[in-house]
Enzyme design. Structure first.
Site, short mmCIF file in Angstrom:
data_model
loop_
_atom_site.label_atom_id
_atom_site.label_comp_id
_atom_site.label_asym_id
_atom_site.label_seq_id
_atom_site.Cartn_x
_atom_site.Cartn_y
_atom_site.Cartn_z
N ASP A 37 10.69 0.49 -1.29
CA ASP A 37 9.70 -0.54 -0.99
C ASP A 37 9.24 -0.40 0.45
O ASP A 37 9.91 0.25 1.27
CB ASP A 37 10.30 -1.93 -1.22
CG ASP A 37 9.26 -2.99 -1.54
OD1 ASP A 37 8.05 -2.73 -1.33
OD2 ASP A 37 9.65 -4.09 -1.99
N ALA B 69 7.65 -2.42 4.08
CA ALA B 69 8.02 -3.57 4.90
C ALA B 69 6.89 -3.84 5.88
O ALA B 69 6.11 -2.95 6.22
CB ALA B 69 9.33 -3.32 5.64
N LYS C 9 9.30 -9.01 5.16
CA LYS C 9 8.46 -8.60 4.05
C LYS C 9 7.73 -9.83 3.52
O LYS C 9 8.08 -10.95 3.85
CB LYS C 9 9.29 -7.96 2.92
CG LYS C 9 9.85 -6.60 3.31
CD LYS C 9 10.74 -5.98 2.24
CE LYS C 9 10.12 -5.90 0.87
NZ LYS C 9 8.82 -5.16 0.85
N GLY C 10 6.72 -9.59 2.72
CA GLY C 10 6.00 -10.70 2.11
C GLY C 10 4.55 -10.79 2.48
O GLY C 10 3.90 -11.79 2.18
N SER D 105 0.80 -1.22 0.00
CA SER D 105 0.00 0.00 0.00
C SER D 105 0.84 1.27 0.00
O SER D 105 0.52 2.24 -0.71
CB SER D 105 -0.94 0.00 1.21
OG SER D 105 -0.21 -0.14 2.42
N THR D 106 1.92 1.31 0.78
CA THR D 106 2.75 2.52 0.81
C THR D 106 3.50 2.69 -0.50
O THR D 106 3.59 3.81 -1.03
CB THR D 106 3.74 2.47 1.99
OG1 THR D 106 3.03 2.20 3.20
CG2 THR D 106 4.48 3.79 2.14
N GLU E 83 10.82 -8.89 -4.71
CA GLU E 83 11.27 -7.73 -3.93
C GLU E 83 12.72 -7.90 -3.49
O GLU E 83 13.51 -6.96 -3.54
CB GLU E 83 10.36 -7.54 -2.72
CG GLU E 83 8.96 -7.08 -3.07
CD GLU E 83 8.00 -7.12 -1.90
OE1 GLU E 83 6.97 -6.42 -1.96
OE2 GLU E 83 8.26 -7.86 -0.94
#
EC number: 5.3.1.6
Length: 237
Positions: free
Chosen positions: A87, A89, A100-101, A32-33, A109
């Site tokens: 990216d 986190a 992450k994930g 989302s970010t 990523e």
């Protein structure tokens, strides 16, 4: 997501745009970010305040969004280096180690982050933790035929793991690579991310796990102070 959390995400996404320079090959994160950052990047390119940017997406979702916004894209296999990757986190610890994930995109990523000259992580303040995995489960991408074998190996390490199930389809989540995801929880969290990352990746049938170790250069944290959103820049000591 609360309104305050949305404000923090917007603030940090806007701050991240300032890291981007003309002519960069840019790793486009997922989540989302990162999506807010991609939207802002599309606006900057459209108005001409940024030029000659090439994006390398880390997920099908990000690829679709960037394409809709007119951002020129290049596949990971077609680049040898990336100037900057931005990216999100799911968790960030004091040593800048990540989980992450959450969107099951951690394989792509991690590939992008690993060849980036700089890897900048953008999060809201709820993602900053003292110890990884006390709250957010560690994603492990596995070959479909091997998920039970890997689950047993993880159980032998003292972890509990569940096959991630889809919300709007019957059955499990399937990654962009066609694999499955085990979500893993250690009761006392993860004390040694570097060793655990290698240990899990050595299990037969594992493609990659969501521990990002010694990859992050800077963390931009969206915060709310006195009702006003701001960004705190964290750099390695």
């Amino acid at each position: 997501m609360t309104d305050l959390q949305t404000q923090m995400k917007i603030a940090v996404a806007q701050e991240a745009i300032g890291e981007i320079k003309d002519g960069m090959i840019l790793g486009l994160g997922s989540g989302s970010t990162a999506a807010l950052m991609i939207k802002s990047l599309g606006e900057k390119l459209k108005e001409g305040s940024l030029k000659e940017i090439i994006g390398v997406p880390t997920s099908f979702q990000g690829e679709v969004l960037a394409s809709q916004l007119g951002i020129p894209l290049r596949a990971f296999s077609a680049v040898s280096k990336i100037d900057l990757a931005i990216d999100g986190a799911d968790e960030v610890d004091p040593n800048f180690q990540l989980i992450k994930g959450g969107g099951a995109c951690h394989v792509q990523e991690k590939l992008v982050a690993s060849i980036a000259d700089r890897f900048v992580v953008v999060v809201d303040s709820t993602k900053i933790v003292e110890k990884l995995n006390l709250e957010f489960k560690l994603p492990v991408e596995v070959l479909p035929a091997a998920w039970k074998l890997v689950q047993k190996e993880l159980n032998d390490l003292g972890a509990k793991s569940d096959l991630r199930m889809a919300e709007k389809k019957a059955g499990p989540i399937v990654t962009d690579q066609g694999n499955l995801v085990l979500d893993v929880q250690f009761a006392d969290g993860i004390s040694d991310p570097q060793n655990l990352e290698k240990q899990i990746n050595n299990f037969p049938g594992v493609l990659e796990n969501g521990l990002f170790v010694n990859l992050t250069d800077e963390v931009l944290v969206g915060e709310i102070k006195n009702g006003v959103s701001s960004v705190n820049r964290l750099k390695k000591a």
